[in-house]
Write a protein that holds these residues in place. Structure first.
Motif, PDB file in Angstrom:
ATOM      1  N   MET A  99      50.880  37.404  30.597  1.00  0.00           N
ATOM      2  CA  MET A  99      50.820  38.674  29.872  1.00  0.00           C
ATOM      3  C   MET A  99      51.535  38.433  28.555  1.00  0.00           C
ATOM      4  O   MET A  99      52.714  38.083  28.550  1.00  0.00           O
ATOM      5  CB  MET A  99      51.531  39.800  30.622  1.00  0.00           C
ATOM      6  CG  MET A  99      51.420  41.135  29.896  1.00  0.00           C
ATOM      7  SD  MET A  99      52.633  42.342  30.491  1.00  0.00           S
ATOM      8  CE  MET A  99      54.128  41.828  29.621  1.00  0.00           C
ATOM      9  N   MET A 127      47.581  41.914  28.816  1.00  0.00           N
ATOM     10  CA  MET A 127      47.371  41.197  30.073  1.00  0.00           C
ATOM     11  C   MET A 127      46.263  40.168  29.914  1.00  0.00           C
ATOM     12  O   MET A 127      45.240  40.446  29.279  1.00  0.00           O
ATOM     13  CB  MET A 127      46.933  42.175  31.166  1.00  0.00           C
ATOM     14  CG  MET A 127      48.020  43.054  31.691  1.00  0.00           C
ATOM     15  SD  MET A 127      49.293  42.142  32.585  1.00  0.00           S
ATOM     16  CE  MET A 127      48.432  41.693  34.088  1.00  0.00           C
ATOM     17  N   THR A 165      57.221  37.569  32.634  1.00  0.00           N
ATOM     18  CA  THR A 165      56.332  38.128  33.654  1.00  0.00           C
ATOM     19  C   THR A 165      56.735  37.799  35.085  1.00  0.00           C
ATOM     20  O   THR A 165      56.172  38.364  36.021  1.00  0.00           O
ATOM     21  CB  THR A 165      54.898  37.624  33.411  1.00  0.00           C
ATOM     22  OG1 THR A 165      54.919  36.179  33.386  1.00  0.00           O
ATOM     23  CG2 THR A 165      54.353  38.119  32.086  1.00  0.00           C
ATOM     24  N   LEU A 174      53.712  36.563  37.931  1.00  0.00           N
ATOM     25  CA  LEU A 174      52.407  37.169  37.674  1.00  0.00           C
ATOM     26  C   LEU A 174      51.282  36.259  38.148  1.00  0.00           C
ATOM     27  O   LEU A 174      50.188  36.711  38.473  1.00  0.00           O
ATOM     28  CB  LEU A 174      52.280  37.491  36.168  1.00  0.00           C
ATOM     29  CG  LEU A 174      51.077  38.323  35.717  1.00  0.00           C
ATOM     30  CD1 LEU A 174      50.903  39.588  36.549  1.00  0.00           C
ATOM     31  CD2 LEU A 174      51.196  38.672  34.234  1.00  0.00           C
ATOM     32  N   LEU A 207      47.658  37.335  39.682  1.00  0.00           N
ATOM     33  CA  LEU A 207      46.391  37.083  38.988  1.00  0.00           C
ATOM     34  C   LEU A 207      45.596  35.928  39.606  1.00  0.00           C
ATOM     35  O   LEU A 207      44.453  35.675  39.219  1.00  0.00           O
ATOM     36  CB  LEU A 207      46.641  36.832  37.494  1.00  0.00           C
ATOM     37  CG  LEU A 207      47.204  38.053  36.738  1.00  0.00           C
ATOM     38  CD1 LEU A 207      47.426  37.730  35.272  1.00  0.00           C
ATOM     39  CD2 LEU A 207      46.289  39.268  36.877  1.00  0.00           C
ATOM     40  N   CYS A 217      50.717  46.721  29.251  1.00  0.00           N
ATOM     41  CA  CYS A 217      51.562  45.848  30.074  1.00  0.00           C
ATOM     42  C   CYS A 217      51.312  46.081  31.555  1.00  0.00           C
ATOM     43  O   CYS A 217      50.249  46.546  31.942  1.00  0.00           O
ATOM     44  CB  CYS A 217      53.040  45.979  29.750  1.00  0.00           C
ATOM     45  SG  CYS A 217      53.505  45.268  28.187  1.00  0.00           S
ATOM     46  N   TYR A 218      52.334  45.838  32.354  1.00  0.00           N
ATOM     47  CA  TYR A 218      52.153  45.833  33.804  1.00  0.00           C
ATOM     48  C   TYR A 218      53.446  46.332  34.445  1.00  0.00           C
ATOM     49  O   TYR A 218      54.545  46.035  33.957  1.00  0.00           O
ATOM     50  CB  TYR A 218      51.860  44.401  34.263  1.00  0.00           C
ATOM     51  CG  TYR A 218      51.519  44.295  35.729  1.00  0.00           C
ATOM     52  CD1 TYR A 218      50.202  44.400  36.151  1.00  0.00           C
ATOM     53  CD2 TYR A 218      52.521  44.115  36.677  1.00  0.00           C
ATOM     54  CE1 TYR A 218      49.889  44.320  37.498  1.00  0.00           C
ATOM     55  CE2 TYR A 218      52.216  44.039  38.020  1.00  0.00           C
ATOM     56  CZ  TYR A 218      50.895  44.136  38.433  1.00  0.00           C
ATOM     57  OH  TYR A 218      50.586  44.067  39.768  1.00  0.00           O
TER      58      TYR A 218
END
Ligand code: PLP
Length: 463
Positions: free
Chosen positions: A241, A249, A276, A284, A288, A386-387
């Motif tokens: 990200m 992302m 991340t 992350l 992912l 973002c996340y």
């Protein structure tokens, strides 16, 4: 308004908005709006200067000793940054005695908030045994084991003292193991102050001529670059990200394409998870679904103290072993600093557990929904990016997928920033919201209310 790193601003968004205005009529609209934003900035700036005389004079005096009054350029903003006197939990207090709710959280490094009791307790205990051992110790092994167990792509980890250093080591290591020289990175990425690709001309970057740049999330472009430079590329480095680049992302498909490309051309795939890694115990990458060869870590992993790490497949990272027949010398006086190791371990084991991380991300998701809901009701063009526990704010209709698609003008970011500071909410100029474990529901209510107040006061300048 992306964010959450320790790097200067990416103002590409302002060029983007200028470039997108073609017709004469629209240029007029833009000019008038820009003038209105400047006038609003003047008002907020005057308030800010009046409210912060001590910070103002401390900043002036600091300039006699520190270049530009600063040790860390990313903390500078105009007209002058707030000087902080103390922090606790989710709060920071400035030199003028104002208390703020802290949503900067040291550009995400303070994931645990300030003075998290479990970490402070562990540090107190450790201090009774000294703080600079100068020999191997159990605490570094404990933290190393914890990291290897959390990341399925990490067999071995080598500590260092910053995220920048971790990325530089990862890139150099890749050049040695592949016997190649060039590195493929992505425009607008930030991997540290000497590998800063936010803009084209960064004179402090190391070996700029060895870099090749692609476009984030552009799989077609990646193919073309890989074909052209196949035999030269030692490593592909990417943030899953993009933090400083705007909180963008990576598409799952893009990361999978990076993996396939690296395998095809024989390059090392490096994921910079300095920011991340906080999104899941395994970073992350575990969300992912693509595993790199090497992962770099930093920020919160040191529990609030200096930290960097390079982890990855044994066949790559073992080259840093002193007993490897082709060992690569990598030292660092503070690599295994006992306080960092203790703080990092206590944070991971006692606070950033699987359930702790999940709860924090859910809180971020709820906040994202609340902000979007408020903006939609006004209505103001706005989309939060973002996340989980990091939120970037984009005052535009659609979520950007590359830095070029970011449209929030720099002046609007400044307005939002000063408005929030004037109302007791500590954020950085980029405007992102970095949640910490210390934030409460009340803190989230407070930023939601202040966000609404901003749209009430200045929402007409956003469209
Ligand atoms: C993604 C990313 N990589 C690397 C770094 C550099 O870390 P450090 O500031 O510890 O050198 C940062 C810092 O902001 C970052 O956000």
């Amino acid at each position: 308004m992306g964010e959450a790193t320790d790097e200067p601003e990416n103002d590409a968004g302002f060029e983007g908005i200028t470039a997108s205005l073609h017709s004469k009529g629209r240029e007029m609209t833009h000019t008038n709006r820009a003038t209105d934003i400047d006038a609003a900035v003047d008002i907020e700036e005057r308030r800010y200067i009046e409210a912060n005389p001590v910070s103002k004079s401390m900043f002036r005096d600091a300039g006699f000793y520190l270049p530009g009054g600063s040790s860390r350029q990313s903390l500078y903003f105009d007209p002058f940054p707030l000087f902080l006197a103390r922090t606790n939990g989710s709060r920071v207090e400035d030199a003028d005695g104002h208390e703020y709710i802290d949503f900067t959280n040291d550009m995400t490094a303070a994931l645990y908030g300030h003075s998290e009791p479990a970490i402070v307790g562990a540090l107190r205990d450790a201090l009774s045994n000294g703080m600079c051992y100068g020999g191997p110790h159990a605490h570094e092994v404990a933290l190393g084991k914890e990291i290897c167990e959390r990341f399925s792509s990490i067999d071995r980890v080598r500590f260092c003292t910053s995220g920048t250093e971790a990325n530089l080591v990862a890139m150099q290591l890749s050049t040695v193991v592949t016997g190649r020289r060039r590195i493929l990175a992505f425009d607008g990425s930030y991997h540290g102050h000497m590998c800063n690709y936010l803009a084209a001309n960064m004179p402090l970057n190391l070996e700029p001529d060895r870099m090749i740049f692609g476009t984030f999330n552009d799989t077609g472009g990646l193919d073309a670059l890989a074909r052209k430079h196949a035999g030269e590329i030692a490593a592909i480095i990417v943030e899953p990200m993009m933090g400083a680049g705007g909180g963008l992302m990576a598409d799952r498909g893009f990361l999978a394409a990076l993996r396939a490309t690296a395998d095809r051309i024989g390059a090392v795939l490096i994921f910079d998870e300095v920011q991340t890694a906080r999104f899941a115990p395994g970073g992350l990458q575990s969300i992912l679904g693509t595993e790199p060869d090497v992962t770099t870590l930093g920020k919160f992993f040191g529990g609030g103290l200096n930290f960097g790490a390079v982890g990855g497949k044994a066949q790559v990272v073992e080259r840093l072993s002193p007993t490897h027949p082709e060992t690569l010398m990598h030292g660092g006086t503070f690599n295994n600093n006992v306080l960092t190791m203790v703080a990092g371990y206590a944070g991971l084991r006692q606070v950033a557990t699987g359930s702790g991380i999940r709860a924090l991300n859910s809180r971020g998701d709820e906040l994202r929904e609340r902000l979007a809901h408020i903006a939609a009701a006004k209505p103001v063009p706005f989309v939060p990016g973002c996340y989980g526990s990091i939120l970037s704010l984009h005052f535009q209709e659609t979520l950007p997928t590359t830095p070029r698609e970011i449209r929030t003008p720099a002046a609007l970011r400044k307005l939002y920033h000063l408005f929030m500071l004037n109302r007791g909410v500590y954020i950085s100029r980029r405007g992102a919201i970095n949640l910490s474990f210390a934030h409460t529901e009340d803190d989230c209510d407070r930023i939601t209310n202040e966000f609404e107040a901003f749209l009430d006061a200045y929402g007409h300048l956003v469209s």
